[in-house]
Design an enzyme around this catalytic site. Structure first.
Site, PDB file in Angstrom:
ATOM      1  N   ASP A  23      71.882  74.665  -4.884  1.00 54.70           N
ATOM      2  CA  ASP A  23      70.919  75.750  -4.661  1.00 54.70           C
ATOM      3  C   ASP A  23      71.659  77.026  -4.276  1.00 54.70           C
ATOM      4  OD1 ASP A  23      68.109  74.219  -4.555  1.00 54.70           O
ATOM      5  OD2 ASP A  23      69.639  72.983  -3.594  1.00 54.70           O
ATOM      6  N   ASP A  63      57.735  70.527  -6.891  1.00 54.53           N
ATOM      7  CA  ASP A  63      58.131  70.731  -5.500  1.00 54.53           C
ATOM      8  C   ASP A  63      56.938  70.297  -4.661  1.00 54.53           C
ATOM      9  OD1 ASP A  63      60.437  71.829  -6.441  1.00 54.53           O
ATOM     10  OD2 ASP A  63      60.006  73.878  -5.825  1.00 54.53           O
TER      11      ASP A  63
HETATM   12  O1  1PR Z   1      68.687  69.664   0.894  1.00 47.47           O
HETATM   13  O2  1PR Z   1      68.784  67.293   0.214  1.00 47.47           O
HETATM   14  O3  1PR Z   1      66.923  68.097   1.644  1.00 47.47           O
HETATM   15  O4  1PR Z   1      67.093  68.738  -0.746  1.00 47.47           O
HETATM   16  C1  1PR Z   1      66.119  69.729  -0.768  1.00 47.47           C
HETATM   17  C2  1PR Z   1      65.695  69.896  -2.196  1.00 47.47           C
HETATM   18  O5  1PR Z   1      64.532  70.720  -2.190  1.00 47.47           O
HETATM   19  C3  1PR Z   1      66.743  70.600  -3.046  1.00 47.47           C
HETATM   20  O6  1PR Z   1      66.788  69.966  -4.312  1.00 47.47           O
HETATM   21  C4  1PR Z   1      66.218  72.019  -3.196  1.00 47.47           C
HETATM   22  O7  1PR Z   1      66.439  72.498  -4.520  1.00 47.47           O
HETATM   23  C5  1PR Z   1      64.727  71.866  -2.989  1.00 47.47           C
HETATM   24  N1  1PR Z   1      64.133  72.976  -2.265  1.00 47.47           N
HETATM   25  C6  1PR Z   1      64.342  73.298  -0.982  1.00 47.47           C
HETATM   26  N2  1PR Z   1      63.590  74.359  -0.645  1.00 47.47           N
HETATM   27  C7  1PR Z   1      62.898  74.714  -1.737  1.00 47.47           C
HETATM   28  C8  1PR Z   1      61.947  75.820  -1.828  1.00 47.47           C
HETATM   29  O8  1PR Z   1      61.431  76.144  -2.901  1.00 47.47           O
HETATM   30  N3  1PR Z   1      61.684  76.469  -0.719  1.00 47.47           N
HETATM   31  N4  1PR Z   1      62.804  73.850  -4.014  1.00 47.47           N
HETATM   32  C9  1PR Z   1      63.243  73.838  -2.760  1.00 47.47           C
HETATM   33  C10 1PR Z   1      63.503  74.471  -4.994  1.00 47.47           C
HETATM   34  C11 1PR Z   1      63.350  73.475  -6.995  1.00 47.47           C
HETATM   35  C12 1PR Z   1      63.766  74.225  -8.167  1.00 47.47           C
HETATM   36  C13 1PR Z   1      62.605  74.830  -8.967  1.00 47.47           C
HETATM   37  C14 1PR Z   1      63.270  75.565 -10.086  1.00 47.47           C
HETATM   38  C15 1PR Z   1      62.362  75.864 -11.228  1.00 47.47           C
HETATM   39  N5  1PR Z   1      62.748  74.302  -6.106  1.00 47.47           N
HETATM   40  O9  1PR Z   1      64.394  73.245  -8.970  1.00 47.47           O
HETATM   41  O10 1PR Z   1      61.788  73.784  -9.369  1.00 47.47           O
HETATM   42  O11 1PR Z   1      63.825  76.748  -9.549  1.00 47.47           O
HETATM   43  O12 1PR Z   1      61.380  76.762 -10.879  1.00 47.47           O
HETATM   44  P1  1PR Z   1      60.783  77.773 -11.940  1.00 47.47           P
HETATM   45  O13 1PR Z   1      60.795  77.055 -13.261  1.00 47.47           O
HETATM   46  O14 1PR Z   1      59.381  78.022 -11.489  1.00 47.47           O
HETATM   47  O15 1PR Z   1      61.656  78.969 -11.924  1.00 47.47           O
HETATM   48  P2  1PR Z   1      67.910  68.464   0.596  1.00 47.47           P
END
Ligand code: 1PR
Length: 545
Positions: free
Chosen positions: A390, A232
C-alpha cells in the site's frame, strides 16, 4: 441415505478442502469422510483433494495405512478422482523438498516449474487444456479455461502416455489430467473453476446422466489475465459488516455524520461478481482499529457463506499478525490464517505485518522463519500467501536524493520532479488516528525493496495498490506496476485506479501484471466485469469468458 448420492472424501487434515466439500454438496451429493483404510476400500467413489506439501501428505498416508489402501483401490479400477496434489501423489516421486517417493502408480517424477519473468512461479490462474484423449469428465472443458495453482508438475513421456488425458502449456507442456478406466486425476482445481469445473465434478459423480459430447475445441489458448473484484469490508458505526470503498483510502462520507460509505452486503456482492465473471474475489477486512480478527466472527461467516456458492478463488486480508488479547492469550498469525482457510479462503493477504518482516530482513539479512509471512507460507505453501503493498508516491528531483529505488515518472510531479519512489505504509492500530489520518503510517521502505524482500521470504503473489490512485478512476499507476512486475518473478496483481475498460488493457499491455483488481468501478456498476472482459478480448488479450 441412498449409496448413489454418497461420495467418499479423503481429507487427511492438511488444509482447506472446504471448497471441494462445498462443490460436492452444491451438486447434491453427501460426503462420507475416510477415517480408516477400510473406508477407502469400501468406497463407491473416492475423491482425493491433495493439499499441502508432497512429503507431508505421503507421511500421513503411510502412517495411517492409507497409501496401501489407495493403491489397492486404484489398481482395481474403482472410481477415483485426485485433485492437484491428489494427482501428483500418483507418480513415482517428487522433487518437492525431496526426492520423496509417491504412490508409484504412474511413471514419472514431479518437478518444479522453471521460473522466469514470462512464466512466473507459482503457476496461478486460468489456463487452457490440450485434450489428448477422451477423458469423459473433461468433455465440456475444451473451449474454456480452468483454474490452476501450483509450483510443481509432472511432464508427459513415453512411459506415462497411456495415462495422460490432457496437457497444459506453461513454459513447457505439463500433465493437466490423467485417466485410465475409472481412475481420474486433475492438476487443476475443478472446485475453483466456476461452472466449467462444476461440470467436471458432475461428470465424475454421475457418469451415466451426462451425454457423450465430444470435447469442444475453443478459444482458450494460454494463461488468461485475471480480473479480480475486491470488497473492502468493515463494520460501520452501527456494527454491521458492510462493503465500503475509499477515496485514497478515506472511507468516510464527507457529510456532517461522517458515516462509513456503505456499498452493500459482502456475501451478496461476492455472489453477484461471481455470476458476472470475476476470476477471483478478494475481501479486505479494513476495520483498522478492531483488536482481533478472530473476534471478527462476521468476517469468518462471510467467507463460509460466500464459499458455499462462489466457485472461484477467494482471498482474505486484513489484520493477519500475531496478537495478544485482553486476557493475555496469545494468538499466532498462523492460527488466524488457519481460521480463515478453514472458513473457505484459498489465499490470505498480509499488509502491515509483511512490511515489518521485510524491514527486519533487509536490516539483518537473516530469515528468522518467525514472521507471519514465512510461517504461513511454510505450512500452506507460498501460493496461498499474498502480500498487499500500500504505497504512496513521493516525487524526487534526482534518484540519488533517496536511498530507495526510484522510477522515472510518465507525468512529472508538482515541482517538475521527474522521479518518484513509492513509500510503503502500514495501518495504524489506534482508533483516534484511523479517524483523522485515514490510518496509514509511512515507513522507511519502498515498494520495490518490499516486493523483492517478500518474494524471498515466501510470498506467492503481490497485490500492488497505490494510495494516490485509489478510487480516482484515472487508471492504474503504470510506472509503479511496470517497475514491480519487472523486478519479481511471482505474479503481480495491479490495483487502484481502474475507471474504464481501457485501463485494464493498458495495464496488461504496458506491464507484466498477471491480474488486475478493481473495486469502485464494479460497486458503482459503471462497467460490468463482462464488458471489461469483452474489451480485453477485442484487444487480443487472453481472458476467461
Ligand atoms: O495491514 O495486513 O491489516 O491489511 C490491511 C489491508 O486492508 C491491506 O490489504 C490494505 O490494502 C487494505 N486497506 C487498509 N485500509 C484501507 C482503506 O481503504 N482505508 N483498503 C484498505 C485498500 C484496497 C484496494 C482497493 C483498490 C481498488 N483498498 O485494493 O480495493 O485500490 O480500488 P478502486 O478500484 O476503487 O480504485 P493489514
Amino acid at each position: 441415505s441412498n449409496g448413489d448420492s454418497v461420495v467418499t472424501l479423503l481429507d487427511y487434515g492438511a488444509g482447506n478442502v472446504r471448497s471441494v466439500r462445498n462443490a460436492i454438496r452444491y451438486l447434491g451429493f453427501d460426503i462420507k469422510d475416510v477415517q480408516t483404510p477400510e473406508d477407502i476400500l469400501n468406497a463407491n467413489r473416492l475423491i482425493f483433494p491433495g493439499v499441502g506439501a508432497f512429503a507431508a501428505a505421503m507421511d500421513v498416508l503411510n502412517e495411517k495405512g492409507m497409501a496401501e489402501a489407495l493403491c489397492t483401490y486404484i489398481e482395481s479400477d474403482r472410481p477415483f478422482l485426485g485433485i492437484c496434489l491428489g494427482l501428483q501423489l500418483l507418480f513415482e516421486s517428487s522433487e518437492e523438498n525431496g526426492p520423496v517417493n509417491g504412490l508409484g502408480l504412474i511413471p514419472g517424477v514431479v518437478q518444479r516449474f522453471d521460473s522466469s519473468n514470462d512464466f512466473r512461479v507459482p503457476h496461478i490462474g486460468w489456463n487452457a487444456l490440450q485434450i489428448r484423449k477422451d477423458s469423459e469428465i473433461l468433455d465440456d472443458v475444451g473451449a474454456h479455461h480452468v483454474y490452476f495453482v501450483h509450483s510443481y508438475r509432472a511432464i508427459p513421456s513415453d512411459e506415462n502416455k497411456d495415462w495422460v488425458s490432457s496437457t497444459c502449456n506453461y513454459g513447457d507442456n505439463f500433465i493437466a489430467s490423467v485417466r485410465k478406466g475409472n481412475v481420474h486425476a486433475v492438476q487443476f482445481h475443478p472446485e475453483k473453476s466456476g461452472d466449467v469445473g462444476l461440470s467436471v465434478l458432475r461428470r465424475f459423480l454421475q457418469p451415466k446422466s451426462t451425454g457423450t459430447k465430444k470435447p469442444t475445441e475453443g478459444k482458450a489458448l494460454k494463461l488468461a489475465k485475471r480480473v479480480i473484484a475486491c470488497l473492502d469490508v468493515r463494520t460501520n458505526d452501527k456494527g454491521d459488516l458492510v462493503v465500503t470503498k475509499g477515496d485514497q483510502y478515506d472511507v468516510r462520507e464527507h457529510t456532517k455524520e461522517n458515516e462509513v460509505r456503505n456499498l452493500g452486503k459482502p456475501v451478496e456482492l461476492a455472489g453477484r461478481y461471481y455470476k458476472d465473471g470475476a476470476d477471483e474475489v478478494t475481501f479486505l477486512n479494513i476495520t483498522g482499529f478492531r483488536d482481533f480478527p478472530l473476534g471478527d466472527m462476521p468476517m469468518l461467516q462471510v467467507l463460509r457463506y460466500t464459499s458455499e456458492n462462489v466457485f472461484v478463488p477467494l482471498t482474505v486480508g486484513g489484520g493477519i499478525r500475531d496478537f495478544t488479547d485482553a486476557n493475555g492469550r496469545h494468538y499466532s498469525s498462523l492460527e488466524v490464517a488457519s481460521e480463515y482457510f478453514r472458513s473457505g479462503a484459498d489465499k490470505i493477504s498480509i499488509g502491515s505485518d509483511a512490511v515489518y518482516a521485510a524491514e527486519d530482513y533487509l536490516r539483518t539479512g537473516v530469515k528468522t522463519g518467525k514472521s507471519s509471512l514465512e510461517q504461513i507460507s511454510k505450512v500452506y505453501g507460498n501460493q496461498a500467501v499474498v502480500v498487499s503493498i500500500d504505497p504512496r508516491r513521493v516525487y524526487v528531483k534526482h534518484p540519488n536524493d533517496v536511498e530507495f529505488k526510484t522510477v522515472r515518472v510518465t507525468n512529472s510531479g508538482p515541482n517538475g520532479e521527474e522521479f518518484a519512489w513509492y513509500q510503503c505504509t502500514v495501518s495504524i492500530l489506534c482508533f483516534f488516528f484511523t479517524q483523522v489520518s485515514g490510518g496509514r503510517e509511512g515507513r522507511p521502505i519502498g515498494a520495490y525493496e518490499l516486493a523483492k524482500a517478500v518474494e524471498e521470504l515466501g510470498a506467492g503473489e503481490i497485490l500492488l495498490n497505490c494510495i494516490d490512485c485509489d478510487g480516482q478512476g484515472n487508471g492504474f499507476d503504470i510506472d509503479l506496476i511496470k517497475s514491480i512486475s519487472d523486478a519479481v518473478s511471482i505474479p503481480v496483481i495491479a490495483s487502484s485506479g481502474a475507471g474504464a475498460a481501457e485501463h485494464f488493457s493498458e495495464v496488461f499491455t504496458k506491464t507484466k501484471a498477471s491480474a488486475a483488481l478493481a473495486a469502485g468501478i464494479f460497486h458503482r456498476k459503471e462497467v460490468p466485469i463482462q464488458s471489461v472482459k469483452e474489451h480485453l478480448l477485442k484487444e487480443g488479450i487472453e481472458v476467461r469468458i
